[in-house]
Design a protein around this motif. Sequence first.
Motif, PDB file in Angstrom:
ATOM      1  N   LYS A  27      53.130  53.533  60.857  1.00 28.18           N
ATOM      2  CA  LYS A  27      54.155  52.749  61.545  1.00 28.18           C
ATOM      3  C   LYS A  27      54.064  51.270  61.212  1.00 28.18           C
ATOM      4  O   LYS A  27      55.020  50.523  61.400  1.00 28.18           O
ATOM      5  CB  LYS A  27      54.018  52.937  63.062  1.00 28.18           C
ATOM      6  CG  LYS A  27      54.653  54.200  63.575  1.00 28.18           C
ATOM      7  CD  LYS A  27      56.166  54.077  63.543  1.00 28.18           C
ATOM      8  CE  LYS A  27      56.832  55.441  63.644  1.00 28.18           C
ATOM      9  NZ  LYS A  27      58.036  55.559  62.834  1.00 28.18           N
ATOM     10  N   ARG A  28      52.905  50.813  60.746  1.00 27.25           N
ATOM     11  CA  ARG A  28      52.739  49.409  60.381  1.00 27.25           C
ATOM     12  C   ARG A  28      53.075  49.183  58.915  1.00 27.25           C
ATOM     13  O   ARG A  28      52.742  48.156  58.352  1.00 27.25           O
ATOM     14  CB  ARG A  28      51.313  48.955  60.716  1.00 27.25           C
ATOM     15  CG  ARG A  28      51.085  48.845  62.227  1.00 27.25           C
ATOM     16  CD  ARG A  28      49.635  48.923  62.637  1.00 27.25           C
ATOM     17  NE  ARG A  28      48.996  50.185  62.291  1.00 27.25           N
ATOM     18  CZ  ARG A  28      49.268  51.367  62.892  1.00 27.25           C
ATOM     19  NH1 ARG A  28      50.168  51.443  63.857  1.00 27.25           N
ATOM     20  NH2 ARG A  28      48.665  52.469  62.520  1.00 27.25           N
ATOM     21  N   GLN A  42      51.891  50.384  56.360  1.00 31.10           N
ATOM     22  CA  GLN A  42      50.786  50.481  55.413  1.00 31.10           C
ATOM     23  C   GLN A  42      50.866  51.839  54.738  1.00 31.10           C
ATOM     24  O   GLN A  42      51.312  52.812  55.342  1.00 31.10           O
ATOM     25  CB  GLN A  42      49.446  50.345  56.154  1.00 31.10           C
ATOM     26  CG  GLN A  42      49.282  49.022  56.860  1.00 31.10           C
ATOM     27  CD  GLN A  42      48.128  49.053  57.866  1.00 31.10           C
ATOM     28  OE1 GLN A  42      47.891  50.055  58.542  1.00 31.10           O
ATOM     29  NE2 GLN A  42      47.421  47.952  57.960  1.00 31.10           N
TER      30      GLN A  42
END
Length: 133
Positions: free
Chosen positions: A28-29, A31
């Motif tokens: 979700k970030r 990455q």
Amino acid sequence: MKKSNFLCPKCKGHLNAGGYVIFSTKNKRKQRGLVLLSPKVGSYSVKYHESYGFEKGEAIDFACPICSKSLHAKENSENVSIIMVDENDTEYKVLFSRIFGNQSTYVLSNDDVEVFGDDAVEFDDLLEDSDFL
Ligand SMILES: [Zn+2]
């Protein structure tokens, strides 16, 4: 289910290597990292780099590490769909949850569904689109 091979449904590339099934993922970030899953259906051990990771309940984006296409199931977008070929050359479609921490796997053959994992639901309840099957 002993020696099963897993294939990308889009490019038919082999997803197994070194005793794992390998995926290209995004958290979700935003990455990105590789995720290694057990080829044993119903086993939920997962490996990834120590500086990469997920929070419980987040949806992980799964893509094929070979062709980069999304592996999200058309039957239910919270699941990943890949092809499994067992030692008898029988082909199955395998769906598993892409929600981190959710343990559910569905093994579909022509006329049967086998369900694995503590969080699994009835397969019929998983279908978002009733024109499947
Ligand atoms: Zn592919």
